[in-house]
Scaffold this active site. Structure first.
Site, PDB file in Angstrom:
ATOM      1  N   GLU A   1      -6.228  -9.371   3.647  1.00 57.46           N
ATOM      2  CA  GLU A   1      -5.428  -8.687   4.663  1.00 57.46           C
ATOM      3  C   GLU A   1      -5.410  -9.573   5.896  1.00 57.46           C
ATOM      4  O   GLU A   1      -6.456  -9.823   6.499  1.00 57.46           O
ATOM      5  CB  GLU A   1      -5.985  -7.301   5.028  1.00 57.46           C
TER       6      GLU A   1
ATOM      7  N   ASN B   1     -12.110  -1.028  -0.903  1.00 56.93           N
ATOM      8  CA  ASN B   1     -11.444  -1.533   0.305  1.00 56.93           C
ATOM      9  C   ASN B   1     -12.230  -1.132   1.538  1.00 56.93           C
ATOM     10  O   ASN B   1     -12.541   0.043   1.723  1.00 56.93           O
ATOM     11  CB  ASN B   1     -10.031  -0.958   0.407  1.00 56.93           C
ATOM     12  N   GLU B   2     -12.588  -2.091   2.373  1.00 54.08           N
ATOM     13  CA  GLU B   2     -13.180  -1.853   3.698  1.00 54.08           C
ATOM     14  C   GLU B   2     -14.230  -0.743   3.672  1.00 54.08           C
ATOM     15  O   GLU B   2     -14.212   0.174   4.507  1.00 54.08           O
ATOM     16  CB  GLU B   2     -12.078  -1.538   4.713  1.00 54.08           C
TER      17      GLU B   2
ATOM     18  N   GLN C   1       1.663  -6.357   5.501  1.00 57.45           N
ATOM     19  CA  GLN C   1       2.031  -6.104   4.108  1.00 57.45           C
ATOM     20  C   GLN C   1       3.383  -6.740   3.822  1.00 57.45           C
ATOM     21  O   GLN C   1       3.784  -7.633   4.570  1.00 57.45           O
ATOM     22  CB  GLN C   1       2.013  -4.601   3.849  1.00 57.45           C
TER      23      GLN C   1
ATOM     24  N   GLU D   1       0.851  -1.190   0.000  1.00 58.13           N
ATOM     25  CA  GLU D   1       0.000   0.000   0.000  1.00 58.13           C
ATOM     26  C   GLU D   1       0.884   1.236   0.000  1.00 58.13           C
ATOM     27  O   GLU D   1       2.008   1.209   0.504  1.00 58.13           O
ATOM     28  CB  GLU D   1      -0.900  -0.009   1.242  1.00 58.13           C
TER      29      GLU D   1
ATOM     30  N   TYR E   1      -6.579  -8.913  11.755  1.00 56.48           N
ATOM     31  CA  TYR E   1      -5.243  -8.763  12.335  1.00 56.48           C
ATOM     32  C   TYR E   1      -5.271  -9.264  13.780  1.00 56.48           C
ATOM     33  O   TYR E   1      -6.305  -9.222  14.438  1.00 56.48           O
ATOM     34  CB  TYR E   1      -4.797  -7.299  12.299  1.00 56.48           C
TER      35      TYR E   1
ATOM     36  N   ASN F   1      -6.634   1.475   2.837  1.00 59.01           N
ATOM     37  CA  ASN F   1      -7.372   2.719   3.041  1.00 59.01           C
ATOM     38  C   ASN F   1      -6.954   3.798   2.048  1.00 59.01           C
ATOM     39  O   ASN F   1      -7.760   4.654   1.668  1.00 59.01           O
ATOM     40  CB  ASN F   1      -7.145   3.232   4.470  1.00 59.01           C
TER      41      ASN F   1
END
Length: 502
Positions: free
Chosen positions: A293, A173-174, A350, A28, A245, A73
């Protein structure tokens, strides 16, 4: 139960033929992932394009099959057109997701070129925060159409005659997160995702698409979000995304090592939601999952609060990983493989500097963090068929999770190489664990090697000054007797037992 573990695997009991993309990763425009990570013109190890060759070498060692880019993000406020064309004409922008300045010196064409150099494929995420349907079709035309149209001819004018042929695309994304630029309700997102998917596939019918699932299972709208989004997108997409996560905020290692059980429960609940929508739609399509992710992330939280805004590529989310984290990542990888019939893609988030297996110094060296090693082992030796693991293991309880088996394990069968690889974590923090693996359907076999990652200090890390403090060693004691493997797994250890079949 006595303190020993047994596992039976049979070549006819197959979970799936593993999609190599399960070993994907993520870059990212965040922190030093790009600038100072994969791209640093003027670095002693940089090539003429500014790509750091020392970083490329580490990534090639990992055999990363696909990389999600450019966010995250970041993508919800990103105009991809800022990152194409002559570099001296590209604008710098305030990047609101991470409160930095984005200089746009590295963009779509550079990333495609870098990916080919790294030997990996591109998973491109489009902006469905501030952008929408029109931009969705335009970027596919720019990247994938041969020639003879405005956007494809613009790509050619930028020096890329051949189409990039990007085959995997994320629809935003999200989008359920209030932190997201242009956050949407499930209906709002479902509608724009469906309409974007339609036009993207009208431009290039060969592409595969990933719709946004919840940004985490803790969201108040989970799993209703998944059901509503799929109600709109089911026939237009091939994948639904999952993000999760894991951290050890309470310094409770025993619980931390059991978090992979929560990952499996999360996967099963999303699968159930997908299959409910399959029934509702009377569809023949089985929705697959992209766990795009996942990682350990908590070490850098306090440091990130102190970073001054509006810098270019500040050191954000730079978790320094421990031996303990490597064990958790190993368990999470096994969890993904145990569910590889539905999790066809996944991205360790990442890849460089930002919650990453690879760290660099600006102008200096690059090195492998502790979590690099289980990721590398799984990617290199975990290609083939995932086999159903019939495990008997003693278990333990913690305040948050019960019935955690001391043994976390799976076997992968590589028919071409005539090898079986056993990945195994011993979660026991004080005792070694005798393990017997019965390969009864494979016949006689030999041990190729038994790799062990272990350190008596579970908080040990690899740093620029001590880059090899935690590294795998060929110290395992696995033996073969006919079709039975016996080994002793050291306390708190990651093990790779490679078996050659006769």
């Amino acid at each position: 139960m006595s303190h020993q573990a047994k596992m039976i695997v049979d070549k006819d009991f197959v979970i799936s033929r593993i999609d190599d993309r399960i070993y994907g990763s993520f870059i990212e425009h965040l922190g030093r992932a790009v600038y100072g990570g994969i791209y640093e013109p003027g670095h002693p190890a940089a090539d003429e394009r500014g790509f750091r060759k020392d970083v490329l070498s580490l990534i090639q060692t990992l055999r990363v099959p696909i990389i999600r880019y450019p966010g995250g993000n970041f993508v919800s406020g990103y105009d991809w057109k800022d990152g194409i064309g002559p570099k001296d004409q590209r604008p710098s922008r305030l990047e609101l997701a991470w409160r930095t300045v984005e200089p746009n010196q590295f963009g779509l064409n550079e990333f495609v070129e870098w990916s080919r150099t790294a030997g990996t494929n591109v998973m491109w995420a489009i902006n469905l925060g501030t952008h929408g349907v029109d931009e969705a079709r335009n970027i596919v035309e720019y990247a994938n159409h041969v020639s003879g149209s405005y956007w494809s001819d613009l790509r050619i004018s930028h020096g890329y005659r051949q189409p990039h042929a990007i085959k995997t695309w994320c629809l935003g994304n999200e989008m359920d997160g209030p932190w997201q630029i242009g956050a949407k309700t499930a209906v709002e997102y479902g509608r724009v995702a469906a309409e974007s998917a339609k036009v993207m596939k009208w431009v290039d019918p060969s592409i595969e698409l990933v719709a946004c699932g919840s940004s985490g299972k803790g969201m108040a709208t989970y799993p209703e979000w998944e059901a509503t989004v799929l109600d709109h997108t089911y026939e237009h997409v091939e994948f639904l995304s999952l993000h999760s996560y894991y951290g050890n905020h309470d310094n409770d290692t025993a619980t931390f090592l059991g978090r992979s059980l929560e990952m499996e429960d999360f996967i099963r609940s999303v699968v159930a939601t997908c299959d409910y929508m399959k029934a509702k739609k009377r569809s023949n399509k089985k929705m697959q999952l992209s766990f795009d992710e996942w990682n350990v992330w908590f070490h850098s939280n306090d440091a990130d609060k102190k970073i001054e805004p509006w810098q270019i590529a500040p050191p954000q989310l730079e978790d320094v990983y421990t031996m303990e984290d490597a064990l958790v990542v190993g368990c999470l990888l096994i969890a993904l493989l145990k569910n590889s019939d539905r999790v066809r893609m996944a991205c360790l988030a990442q890849l460089v500097n930002v919650i990453a297996p690879i760290m660099t110094e600006n102008g200096g060296q690059a090195w492998a963090q502790t979590i690099f090693y289980p990721y590398m082992h799984a990617s290199v030796y975990g290609r083939g068929q995932a086999l159903v693991p019939l495990v008997q293991s003693p278990k333990y309880d913690t305040k948050d999770i019960t019935d955690i088996p001391y043994l976390e394990s799976i076997a992968v069968y590589d028919e071409q190489a005539m090898e079986v690889t056993i990945f195994a974590v011993n979660r026991d923090l004080t005792n070694s664990l005798p393990l017997e693996v019965d390969l009864r359907s494979f016949g006689a076999c030999d041990i190729l090697e038994h790799i062990v990652l272990q350190n008596d200090n579970l908080k040990a890390t690899n740093t620029a000054s001590e880059p090899n403090r935690v590294t795998p060693k060929m110290t395992g004691n696995a033996t073969a007797d006919g079709s039975k493997i016996n080994a002793t797994l050291g306390k708190a250890s990651w093990n790779v037992i490679r078996v050659r079949l006769h």
